[in-house]
Design a protein around this motif. Sequence first.
Motif, PDB file in Angstrom:
ATOM      1  N   MET A 151      62.532  53.276  56.148  1.00  0.00           N
ATOM      2  CA  MET A 151      62.361  52.326  55.672  1.00  0.00           C
ATOM      3  C   MET A 151      63.293  52.676  54.514  1.00  0.00           C
ATOM      4  N   PHE A 152      64.280  51.731  53.720  1.00  0.00           N
ATOM      5  CA  PHE A 152      64.547  51.782  53.146  1.00  0.00           C
ATOM      6  C   PHE A 152      65.372  50.770  52.019  1.00  0.00           C
ATOM      7  N   VAL A 153      65.242  51.311  50.616  1.00  0.00           N
ATOM      8  CA  VAL A 153      64.172  50.212  49.519  1.00  0.00           C
ATOM      9  C   VAL A 153      65.987  50.918  48.506  1.00  0.00           C
ATOM     10  N   ASN A 154      66.527  49.665  48.295  1.00  0.00           N
ATOM     11  CA  ASN A 154      67.338  49.982  46.949  1.00  0.00           C
ATOM     12  C   ASN A 154      66.953  48.282  46.381  1.00  0.00           C
ATOM     13  N   ARG A 207      64.102  43.568  45.248  1.00  0.00           N
ATOM     14  CA  ARG A 207      64.257  44.987  45.863  1.00  0.00           C
ATOM     15  C   ARG A 207      64.640  44.775  47.536  1.00  0.00           C
ATOM     16  N   HIS A 208      66.091  44.856  47.841  1.00  0.00           N
ATOM     17  CA  HIS A 208      66.347  45.310  49.173  1.00  0.00           C
ATOM     18  C   HIS A 208      65.483  45.873  50.453  1.00  0.00           C
ATOM     19  N   HIS A 209      64.571  45.541  50.961  1.00  0.00           N
ATOM     20  CA  HIS A 209      63.987  46.100  52.031  1.00  0.00           C
ATOM     21  C   HIS A 209      64.267  46.441  53.802  1.00  0.00           C
ATOM     22  N   PHE A 210      65.274  47.704  54.008  1.00  0.00           N
ATOM     23  CA  PHE A 210      65.696  47.307  55.411  1.00  0.00           C
ATOM     24  C   PHE A 210      64.151  48.406  56.304  1.00  0.00           C
ATOM     25  N   THR A 211      63.488  48.148  56.864  1.00  0.00           N
ATOM     26  CA  THR A 211      62.604  48.213  57.817  1.00  0.00           C
ATOM     27  C   THR A 211      63.235  48.228  59.062  1.00  0.00           C
ATOM     28  N   ILE A 271      64.477  46.034  63.804  1.00  0.00           N
ATOM     29  CA  ILE A 271      65.195  46.168  62.767  1.00  0.00           C
ATOM     30  C   ILE A 271      64.900  44.895  61.736  1.00  0.00           C
ATOM     31  N   ASN A 272      64.229  45.585  60.475  1.00  0.00           N
ATOM     32  CA  ASN A 272      63.507  43.742  59.306  1.00  0.00           C
ATOM     33  C   ASN A 272      64.203  44.027  58.449  1.00  0.00           C
ATOM     34  N   TYR A 273      65.022  42.956  57.417  1.00  0.00           N
ATOM     35  CA  TYR A 273      65.447  42.710  56.063  1.00  0.00           C
ATOM     36  C   TYR A 273      63.798  41.900  55.498  1.00  0.00           C
TER      37      TYR A 273
END
Lengths: 413, 224
Positions: free
Chosen positions: A347-350, A402-406, A394-396
């Motif tokens: 997971m990428f969170v920004n 916050r943006h989450h790319f999982t 992949i899910n947004y």
Amino acid sequence: MKLLTKTSLHYLWVSGVLLLASCFLWFVLLKRDISAEIKEQLELEAELVIHEIKEGNPINFPLVKIEQGQNNAVKIFKDTVIFDPLQQKNEDYYLLTQSRIINNRPYRITVTTAHIGWAEYFKAIMYMFVILVSLLICGGVGVNYLISKNIWRPFLKNMAILKGFSLAKNQDLALVKSDINEFEELNAVMTDFVTQARREYKSLQEFSENASHELQTPISIIRARLESISQLPLDTKAASYLVDAKQSLDRLSKVNKGLLLLAKLEHDNFPDLQRISLSVTVTDIIDQFEELFNSKRLHLKHDIQPVTINASPHLVNIMVSNLLSNMRNHTEPGKFVAVALSPDKLMFVNEGKLLTFSEDALFTRFKNKDAASTGIGLGLSIIKQICLVHGWVINYGYSNGRHHFTVFLKNVI
Amino acid sequence: MKVLFIEDEPVLADEMLGYFSTQGYLCEVASTFSGASEKIANYAYDIVVVDIGLPDGSGMQLIPSVVAQSNETGIMILSAKHSLPDKLEGLKLGADDYVTKPFYVEELNARLHALYRRKTLKGTHQIVFDSFVVDPQSKTLFHKNKEISLTKKEYQLLLYFIVNKERVVSKPSIAEHVWGDYADQLDNFDAVYVHLMNLRKKLNKASGKDYIKTVYGMGYRFSS
């Protein structure tokens, strides 16, 4: 609504109306015939009575009334009701009254006979039809059930096959055979359609791959020559023109590389599929990117659990670095950025503002560029394609600013 | 160092020849498969740079004959195909490295040097400029026998500059050398600048001389 339900409903509706109509018709015809028969019988009886009167015999017929001296010459046939003292209720009768001159004396003769009431008739007929309709419904449902189990089965199976079918995957379309002509025709049409679509898809793919390849050499030449010009003494103006040209060439080169990679991802089997430690790979890439994040006053938080996975290290590298740089490019200095890896997801969170375009466009080529972006508009499509190659999803999502790319992982060992 | 460039594109061949001749390489060019086969069969080279897409054949098939000729010869593939299967096949056939077009000549130069040091000089060679000595084996820099500690990236940068000295090296080329494929992800070259300035300071502190010059808009030039 299912086709079967629909045809069944129509069938039931039509059969209901037909049955009702025939029910009435039956009743009317029956009534006419029976009435005629009774009338005939009553007339015969009347003739017998007249004959007896002529002979001068005493009349002792039941339900016969003879009145003398009345003659209005009209023959009347009608329904009547006579009280039955035995059953204590009125019963339906038919009655025939006729006048006749017998032996020069006028007589009025009335003969009567009992019959079942028409209402009873009607009820009986209705019952029969109701039973018939119920049987038809039960039968229809049963037949439909059997049809859907057997005849429609190949069709439904083929539907499932087509749903899971992708032109991009290099698999043949194997449809289930059926003994129904229409289904077989549909299968043939679908197979033809897929073959043709695949041919065109392939030629399009080859075209884009070839086009990208063909561009590589001219780009190399331009780059080499521009670099050579850079070695020459230039005035400020010429230098600034050259810088612009070089920047655009770099961009062109990146776009071309991206397109080439996408074309490959869509049809190549990546031969380097192997057991890799995703945690080590991700940590390595984060180390590479750390200073890039720091230079933007971003502190990258990471929580990496040990995960081993079957994947292409080359592609995983591209995916993770694309996601990291995407995150870096779209986060303002000092905001929150984090990466988390657990056995089932990466997971990428920004922290960032809401997207200015639709989420659907996010993973589409060249569609996801906002004014501030310096990217080439291919990064997320590449990421998505890499996920597809590995069977990951992949899910947004966006929540709490916050943006989450999982990336939901598979093939974890 | 004797190098054979097998490249059918005249401008690229000219560029490589032009730059590498000034670097003291002994350069030869072959533009066809048959011409290249002949040269490989008749002469010995330290390094062969082979383009995959040749008009009369695939450069891939030249690799085994180079390997058969001499084990010492380094083989560098030059390809327009950024393709992993190609790269793996080339390396399996005996190539040592793989560079994708479009490339920077400085990058190719750095790779050729590395290959030469590894294959021909067996890594024993030390690189000397002015009073500095670089030991590639331990990846360390000495100034008058005193070690100057460099970060990994500073070391890579220094080597890139030494190999391409007197040439204006652009920022994207430096970024690609130091960050490899990740360079594509950089939206500016601030990071390059930071490492460069650190290296410049370290060299300056030791020798009192400024080796790295900024060339306006173009990049940087290293001169000793």
